[in-house]
Design an enzyme around this catalytic site. Structure first.
Site, PDB file in Angstrom:
ATOM      1  N   LYS A  57       0.827  -1.212   0.000  1.00 36.88           N
ATOM      2  CA  LYS A  57       0.000   0.000   0.000  1.00 36.88           C
ATOM      3  C   LYS A  57       0.867   1.270   0.000  1.00 36.88           C
ATOM      4  O   LYS A  57       2.080   1.206   0.250  1.00 36.88           O
ATOM      5  CB  LYS A  57      -0.931  -0.040   1.218  1.00 36.88           C
ATOM      6  CG  LYS A  57      -1.858  -1.255   1.213  1.00 36.88           C
ATOM      7  CD  LYS A  57      -2.892  -1.179   2.333  1.00 36.88           C
ATOM      8  CE  LYS A  57      -3.803  -2.396   2.311  1.00 36.88           C
ATOM      9  NZ  LYS A  57      -4.903  -2.300   3.287  1.00 36.88           N
ATOM     10  N   TYR A  98     -12.274  -2.826  -3.551  1.00 36.96           N
ATOM     11  CA  TYR A  98     -12.785  -2.954  -2.177  1.00 36.96           C
ATOM     12  C   TYR A  98     -14.317  -2.901  -2.120  1.00 36.96           C
ATOM     13  O   TYR A  98     -14.875  -2.594  -1.064  1.00 36.96           O
ATOM     14  CB  TYR A  98     -12.172  -1.867  -1.296  1.00 36.96           C
ATOM     15  CG  TYR A  98     -10.745  -2.165  -0.878  1.00 36.96           C
ATOM     16  CD1 TYR A  98     -10.454  -3.291  -0.104  1.00 36.96           C
ATOM     17  CD2 TYR A  98      -9.695  -1.334  -1.244  1.00 36.96           C
ATOM     18  CE1 TYR A  98      -9.155  -3.572   0.295  1.00 36.96           C
ATOM     19  CE2 TYR A  98      -8.384  -1.614  -0.844  1.00 36.96           C
ATOM     20  CZ  TYR A  98      -8.130  -2.728  -0.083  1.00 36.96           C
ATOM     21  OH  TYR A  98      -6.838  -3.009   0.317  1.00 36.96           O
ATOM     22  N   PHE A 106     -15.646   2.688   6.956  1.00 35.60           N
ATOM     23  CA  PHE A 106     -14.270   3.072   6.604  1.00 35.60           C
ATOM     24  C   PHE A 106     -13.999   3.064   5.092  1.00 35.60           C
ATOM     25  O   PHE A 106     -12.905   3.395   4.644  1.00 35.60           O
ATOM     26  CB  PHE A 106     -13.265   2.151   7.313  1.00 35.60           C
ATOM     27  CG  PHE A 106     -13.427   0.664   7.005  1.00 35.60           C
ATOM     28  CD1 PHE A 106     -12.899   0.123   5.845  1.00 35.60           C
ATOM     29  CD2 PHE A 106     -14.104  -0.163   7.888  1.00 35.60           C
ATOM     30  CE1 PHE A 106     -13.035  -1.235   5.570  1.00 35.60           C
ATOM     31  CE2 PHE A 106     -14.251  -1.520   7.621  1.00 35.60           C
ATOM     32  CZ  PHE A 106     -13.710  -2.057   6.449  1.00 35.60           C
ATOM     33  N   ARG A 134      -0.181 -14.416   4.276  1.00 40.95           N
ATOM     34  CA  ARG A 134      -0.876 -13.747   5.382  1.00 40.95           C
ATOM     35  C   ARG A 134      -0.092 -13.871   6.691  1.00 40.95           C
ATOM     36  O   ARG A 134      -0.105 -12.957   7.514  1.00 40.95           O
ATOM     37  CB  ARG A 134      -2.300 -14.281   5.515  1.00 40.95           C
ATOM     38  CG  ARG A 134      -3.193 -13.757   4.387  1.00 40.95           C
ATOM     39  CD  ARG A 134      -4.564 -14.380   4.398  1.00 40.95           C
ATOM     40  NE  ARG A 134      -5.411 -13.892   5.479  1.00 40.95           N
ATOM     41  CZ  ARG A 134      -6.117 -12.764   5.425  1.00 40.95           C
ATOM     42  NH1 ARG A 134      -6.049 -11.984   4.363  1.00 40.95           N
ATOM     43  NH2 ARG A 134      -6.893 -12.404   6.429  1.00 40.95           N
ATOM     44  N   THR A 140      -4.348  -7.790  10.664  1.00 38.49           N
ATOM     45  CA  THR A 140      -4.770  -6.647   9.827  1.00 38.49           C
ATOM     46  C   THR A 140      -4.412  -5.305  10.451  1.00 38.49           C
ATOM     47  O   THR A 140      -3.976  -4.386   9.763  1.00 38.49           O
ATOM     48  CB  THR A 140      -6.306  -6.703   9.610  1.00 38.49           C
ATOM     49  OG1 THR A 140      -6.627  -7.981   9.061  1.00 38.49           O
ATOM     50  CG2 THR A 140      -6.777  -5.614   8.671  1.00 38.49           C
ATOM     51  N   ARG A 151       3.215  -6.018   8.559  1.00 43.52           N
ATOM     52  CA  ARG A 151       2.346  -4.935   9.063  1.00 43.52           C
ATOM     53  C   ARG A 151       2.881  -4.347  10.363  1.00 43.52           C
ATOM     54  O   ARG A 151       2.712  -3.153  10.627  1.00 43.52           O
ATOM     55  CB  ARG A 151       0.919  -5.461   9.234  1.00 43.52           C
ATOM     56  CG  ARG A 151       0.199  -5.599   7.884  1.00 43.52           C
ATOM     57  CD  ARG A 151      -1.091  -6.330   8.038  1.00 43.52           C
ATOM     58  NE  ARG A 151      -1.903  -6.316   6.832  1.00 43.52           N
ATOM     59  CZ  ARG A 151      -2.785  -7.281   6.538  1.00 43.52           C
ATOM     60  NH1 ARG A 151      -2.944  -8.320   7.361  1.00 43.52           N
ATOM     61  NH2 ARG A 151      -3.491  -7.211   5.431  1.00 43.52           N
ATOM     62  N   ASN A 161      -1.948  -0.037   6.893  1.00 43.93           N
ATOM     63  CA  ASN A 161      -1.419  -1.317   7.378  1.00 43.93           C
ATOM     64  C   ASN A 161      -0.453  -1.983   6.393  1.00 43.93           C
ATOM     65  O   ASN A 161      -0.278  -3.195   6.393  1.00 43.93           O
ATOM     66  CB  ASN A 161      -2.559  -2.259   7.782  1.00 43.93           C
ATOM     67  CG  ASN A 161      -3.409  -2.708   6.608  1.00 43.93           C
ATOM     68  OD1 ASN A 161      -3.315  -2.134   5.524  1.00 43.93           O
ATOM     69  ND2 ASN A 161      -4.220  -3.721   6.811  1.00 43.93           N
ATOM     70  N   HIS A 164      -1.860  -5.634   1.617  1.00 40.11           N
ATOM     71  CA  HIS A 164      -3.076  -6.454   1.515  1.00 40.11           C
ATOM     72  C   HIS A 164      -2.694  -7.834   0.996  1.00 40.11           C
ATOM     73  O   HIS A 164      -1.816  -7.964   0.149  1.00 40.11           O
ATOM     74  CB  HIS A 164      -4.066  -5.807   0.532  1.00 40.11           C
ATOM     75  CG  HIS A 164      -5.154  -6.746   0.108  1.00 40.11           C
ATOM     76  ND1 HIS A 164      -6.298  -6.933   0.851  1.00 40.11           N
ATOM     77  CD2 HIS A 164      -5.256  -7.590  -0.961  1.00 40.11           C
ATOM     78  CE1 HIS A 164      -7.069  -7.835   0.248  1.00 40.11           C
ATOM     79  NE2 HIS A 164      -6.455  -8.245  -0.856  1.00 40.11           N
ATOM     80  N   GLU A 175      -9.131 -11.616  -7.309  1.00 46.95           N
ATOM     81  CA  GLU A 175      -8.276 -10.435  -7.121  1.00 46.95           C
ATOM     82  C   GLU A 175      -7.126 -10.404  -8.133  1.00 46.95           C
ATOM     83  O   GLU A 175      -6.756  -9.337  -8.620  1.00 46.95           O
ATOM     84  CB  GLU A 175      -7.731 -10.420  -5.690  1.00 46.95           C
ATOM     85  CG  GLU A 175      -8.826 -10.175  -4.660  1.00 46.95           C
ATOM     86  CD  GLU A 175      -8.311 -10.040  -3.236  1.00 46.95           C
ATOM     87  OE1 GLU A 175      -9.105  -9.655  -2.368  1.00 46.95           O
ATOM     88  OE2 GLU A 175      -7.121 -10.316  -2.979  1.00 46.95           O
TER      89      GLU A 175
HETATM   90  P1  CMP Z   1      -6.939  -5.144   3.583  1.00 45.48           P
HETATM   91  O1  CMP Z   1      -6.284  -6.438   3.806  1.00 45.48           O
HETATM   92  O2  CMP Z   1      -6.484  -4.283   2.462  1.00 45.48           O
HETATM   93  O3  CMP Z   1      -8.511  -5.420   3.379  1.00 45.48           O
HETATM   94  C1  CMP Z   1      -9.483  -4.444   3.652  1.00 45.48           C
HETATM   95  C2  CMP Z   1      -8.917  -3.275   4.366  1.00 45.48           C
HETATM   96  O4  CMP Z   1      -9.841  -2.483   5.045  1.00 45.48           O
HETATM   97  C3  CMP Z   1      -7.986  -3.781   5.463  1.00 45.48           C
HETATM   98  O5  CMP Z   1      -6.826  -4.301   4.896  1.00 45.48           O
HETATM   99  C4  CMP Z   1      -7.833  -2.554   6.312  1.00 45.48           C
HETATM  100  O6  CMP Z   1      -6.800  -1.713   5.835  1.00 45.48           O
HETATM  101  C5  CMP Z   1      -9.174  -1.853   6.101  1.00 45.48           C
HETATM  102  N1  CMP Z   1     -10.007  -1.974   7.301  1.00 45.48           N
HETATM  103  C6  CMP Z   1     -10.553  -3.073   7.789  1.00 45.48           C
HETATM  104  N2  CMP Z   1     -11.267  -2.792   8.903  1.00 45.48           N
HETATM  105  C7  CMP Z   1     -11.140  -1.463   9.105  1.00 45.48           C
HETATM  106  C8  CMP Z   1     -11.619  -0.557  10.093  1.00 45.48           C
HETATM  107  N3  CMP Z   1     -12.392  -0.982  11.108  1.00 45.48           N
HETATM  108  N4  CMP Z   1     -11.280   0.734   9.984  1.00 45.48           N
HETATM  109  C9  CMP Z   1     -10.506   1.169   8.972  1.00 45.48           C
HETATM  110  N5  CMP Z   1     -10.020   0.348   8.001  1.00 45.48           N
HETATM  111  C10 CMP Z   1     -10.320  -0.949   8.074  1.00 45.48           C
END
Ligand code: CMP
Length: 192
Positions: A57, A98, A106, A134, A140, A151, A161, A164, A175
């Site tokens: 990211k 997304y 969010f 992962r 996450t 992360r 974070n 992905h 994806e």
């Molecule tokens: P990612 O693995 O890219 O998949 C979805 C993304 O949404 C996740 O990583 C986070 O960066 C984001 N995400 C998930 N939950 C939240 C949350 N509660 N608030 C903000 N961002 C979120």
């Protein structure tokens, strides 16, 4: 080399090495045996070879040295980079990627963050690649991710974070095709 060291060396070898070895047998060539279908169809089945999508990211790509270090960790863990590009996501592409989160509070901020700078998108291949990738990423939420995970080392919080990773093989398939055409992905047979 001791027997133990030989075994450890064998376990360390990535899939492309085995494919090269199976293709490199001159006896099989002389017999007219084509190892490509075995490498393409049988080896992945026997060894649970998977593909997964990785996105570094904008918070990771803006940090000097982070992109190289993260890709190095993937390869050190036995994940083979079979497609790779650095791009800037448009609003539309980020929203589409997304879309599953579009009802979440969010979503807007996530799209804004993902379009704020370049991302590095790759397809990783290897044994149990989805889980392996992962595990390297960690939880996450970067603020809860241990040091030593990607992360934990490169991210800040749940939004910023660093990376992905696909959450399952079925998701990975969708994806991967969202970002890469078939011609952009190296097929296993090319390692022969
Ligand atoms: P990612 O693995 O890219 O998949 C979805 C993304 O949404 C996740 O990583 C986070 O960066 C984001 N995400 C998930 N939950 C939240 C949350 N509660 N608030 C903000 N961002 C979120």
């Amino acid at each position: 080399m001791s027997a133990d060291a030989q075994r450890a060396e064998g376990e360390r070898r990535p899939i492309w090495w085995m494919q090269r070895e199976s293709g490199g047998c001159s006896a099989s060539r002389q017999l007219g045996y084509d190892p490509a279908p075995f490498a393409r169809e049988e080896l992945p089945r026997i060894m649970a070879i998977e593909r997964t999508l990785s996105i570094l990211k904008p918070d990771a790509t803006e940090r000097p040295g982070a992109t190289g270090e993260i890709l190095r960790r993937f390869e050190a863990a036995g994940l083979r980079i079979i497609a790779l590009k650095k791009i800037r996501l448009s609003d539309e592409i980020a929203r589409g990627f997304y879309a599953v989160h579009k009802a979440r509070p969010f979503y807007g901020d996530l799209v804004k963050f993902m379009t704020s700078g370049p991302v590095v998108v790759s397809v990783l291949e290897g044994e149990n690649a989805v889980r392996a990738h992962r595990d390297l990423l960690g939880p996450t939420n970067s603020s809860e991710a241990p040091k030593g995970t990607i992360r934990g080392d490169f991210g800040t919080d749940i939004e910023r974070n660093a990376a992905h990773g696909s959450d399952a093989t079925a998701t990975a398939k969708i994806e991967i095709s969202y970002f890469f055409g078939a011609a952009e992905i190296l097929a296993p047979v090319e390692a022969l």
